[in-house]
Write an enzyme that holds these catalytic residues in place. Structure first.
Site, PDB file in Angstrom:
ATOM      1  N   PRO A 114       0.845  -1.196   0.000  1.00 31.51           N
ATOM      2  CG  PRO A 114       0.055  -0.995   2.179  1.00 31.51           C
ATOM      3  CD  PRO A 114       0.826  -1.910   1.280  1.00 31.51           C
ATOM      4  N   GLY A 116       0.641   3.682   1.737  1.00 29.78           N
ATOM      5  CA  GLY A 116       0.832   4.131   3.112  1.00 29.78           C
ATOM      6  C   GLY A 116       1.686   3.206   3.952  1.00 29.78           C
ATOM      7  CB  ALA A 117       3.973   0.438   3.269  1.00 30.68           C
ATOM      8  N   GLY A 118       4.863   3.535   4.329  1.00 31.23           N
ATOM      9  CA  GLY A 118       5.975   4.302   4.898  1.00 31.23           C
ATOM     10  C   GLY A 118       7.323   3.848   4.382  1.00 31.23           C
ATOM     11  N   GLY A 120       8.536   4.605   1.263  1.00 29.84           N
ATOM     12  CA  GLY A 120       8.948   5.397   0.100  1.00 29.84           C
ATOM     13  C   GLY A 120       8.236   4.987  -1.171  1.00 29.84           C
ATOM     14  CB  SER A 122       4.832   8.700  -2.564  1.00 28.39           C
ATOM     15  OG  SER A 122       5.764   9.123  -1.605  1.00 28.39           O
ATOM     16  CB  ALA A 123      10.223   8.285  -3.142  1.00 28.17           C
ATOM     17  CB  ALA A 124       9.015   3.538  -5.449  1.00 29.13           C
ATOM     18  CG  ASP A 170      11.786   9.102   1.001  1.00 26.33           C
ATOM     19  OD1 ASP A 170      12.706   9.129   1.829  1.00 26.33           O
ATOM     20  OD2 ASP A 170      10.592   8.996   1.326  1.00 26.33           O
TER      21      ASP A 170
HETATM   22  C1  MEV Z   1       9.604  10.467   4.535  1.00 29.10           C
HETATM   23  O1  MEV Z   1       9.940   9.214   3.941  1.00 29.10           O
HETATM   24  C2  MEV Z   1      10.805  11.075   5.198  1.00 29.10           C
HETATM   25  C3  MEV Z   1      10.600  12.477   5.771  1.00 29.10           C
HETATM   26  O2  MEV Z   1      11.872  12.873   6.263  1.00 29.10           O
HETATM   27  C4  MEV Z   1      10.132  13.438   4.720  1.00 29.10           C
HETATM   28  C5  MEV Z   1      11.184  13.761   3.680  1.00 29.10           C
HETATM   29  O3  MEV Z   1      12.355  13.485   3.864  1.00 29.10           O
HETATM   30  O4  MEV Z   1      10.769  14.351   2.667  1.00 29.10           O
HETATM   31  C6  MEV Z   1       9.612  12.487   6.907  1.00 29.10           C
END
Ligand code: MEV
Length: 351
Positions: A114, A116-118, A120, A122-124, A170
């Site tokens: 998902p 929202g897994a935290g 990255g 969205s960066a991928a 990210d």
């Molecule tokens: C998010 O993956 C990491 C944060 O430091 C935001 C960012 O670096 O843009 C919270």
């Protein structure tokens, strides 16, 4: 028509999240968990996005780029967020690289994670979208450092535009891959040569807030308590420098201690969720050398450093028993790559 298929790893932050938004250094790495983005140019001025393997009902979205309206509408919030990174990335790529082609794109996302897994995701998606756009317009070698740099920068710009505030951490980590020391002030992602593989576990619990919201929370706290929060961000920057030294010297005990201290500062910044506080404390009680929330927080990703491989399996079982999903037990060496089996998908993509 030419189909490009890109395999993109997601990432974890080992040290320095949030402070990196304020120009402090950070340490991040790709992990062997992947998103595939496949795509081709089409004649119609449309953006067609298909989703595969994601546990959500929407399978296809069509955005008419002439009227900027949806023909097929995204009906879940996660999907809308995926789409905003793709649509913004394509606009940025076309504008910045002055691509005059009037047509559109058909893109397929294959992911089991998902957004929202935290980790990255969205960066991928941003990196994959930019790489796809660059490759479809110019037949360039993505191993060429100047091309990678353009992709990293435009993907960063995409995240900044969608999220309001974003560091280059990210997008640069995912573009270049491996364990990286991030210098946001340049921006640059320097490779860290770790003498041994770290015995880590990487997991996540559902992320209850967006990265944009969590970054804003820290910003608001900084407005309220400027002096104190600046000191905390400075401390995170110092932890990162010490951690880099500990990695290079293979001092895993010290690395674990630094993780715990970094986690404590993230607690002070107010971004650690209740379930993470509990999981992190339990893993430390079970002998983890260190453990911390990884990334923006509000749930999302966490990492723990184990004493050895067997201990890592024990920590994995504990975290899973507490409701987390474990996705990796090692770091990954590479950034995104081009898949050579694009022909496989050509017949599947429906225009
Ligand atoms: C998010 O993956 C990491 C944060 O430091 C935001 C960012 O670096 O843009 C919270």
């Amino acid at each position: 028509m030419n189909v490009i298929s890109i395999k993109i790893p997601v990432k974890i932050t080992l040290f320095g999240e949030h402070a990196v938004v304020y120009n402090k250094p950070a340490i991040a790495s790709t992990i062997p968990v992947f998103i595939n983005i496949l795509g081709r140019s089409i004649k119609e001025k449309k953006l067609i996005i298909e989703f595969n393997d994601i546990n959500i009902p929407t399978k296809k979205v069509v955005l008419d780029k002439i009227t900027n309206t949806y023909v097929l509408v995204p009906n879940e919030i996660y999907i809308s967020r995926f789409i905003s990174y793709i649509a913004t990335g394509l606009d940025i790529c076309k504008n910045e690289l002055q691509i005059t082609d009037e047509g559109g794109y058909e893109i397929r996302i294959e992911s089991t994670l998902p957004i929202g897994a935290g980790l990255g995701t969205s960066a991928a998606i941003s990196v994959g979208t930019i790489a796809l756009c660059v490759l479809l317009s110019y037949n360039k070698d993505v191993e060429d450092p100047s091309i990678r740099k353009i992709i990293a920068l435009l993907a960063w710009k995409t995240e900044q535009k969608v999220q309001g505030m974003a560091s280059p951490m990210d997008t640069f980590t995912i573009t270049y891959g491996g364990l990286r020391y991030i210098k946001p002030w340049i921006p640059e992602a320097e490779y860290i040569n770790s003498p041994n593989q770290l015995n880590i576990i990487v997991g996540y619990t559902p992320k209850k807030f967006t990265t944009a919201e969590l970054v804003k929370n820290v910003k608001n706290l900084k407005v309220k308590e400027e002096k104190i929060i600046e000191k905390l961000l400075d401390i995170i920057g110092e932890i990162v420098e010490e951690a880099r030294d500990a990695i290079i010297k293979n001092d895993v005990e010290r690395l674990g201690t630094l993780m715990n201290v970094n986690h404590g500062v993230l607690e002070a910044l107010g971004i650690v969720s209740l379930d993470h506080s509990y999981i992190i404390k339990t893993l430390i009680a079970a002998g983890a050398l260190g453990a911390k929330t990884s990334g923006a927080g509000g749930g999302g990703a966490f990492i723990a450093l184990a004493k050895n491989k067997i201990h890592a399996t024990l920590l994995k079982n504990i975290a899973e028993a507490l409701g987390a999903r474990i996705v990796a037990m090692e770091l990954y060496e590479k950034g995104f790559i081009i898949n050579n089996d694009s022909s496989r998908v050509l017949k599947d993509l429906i225009v």
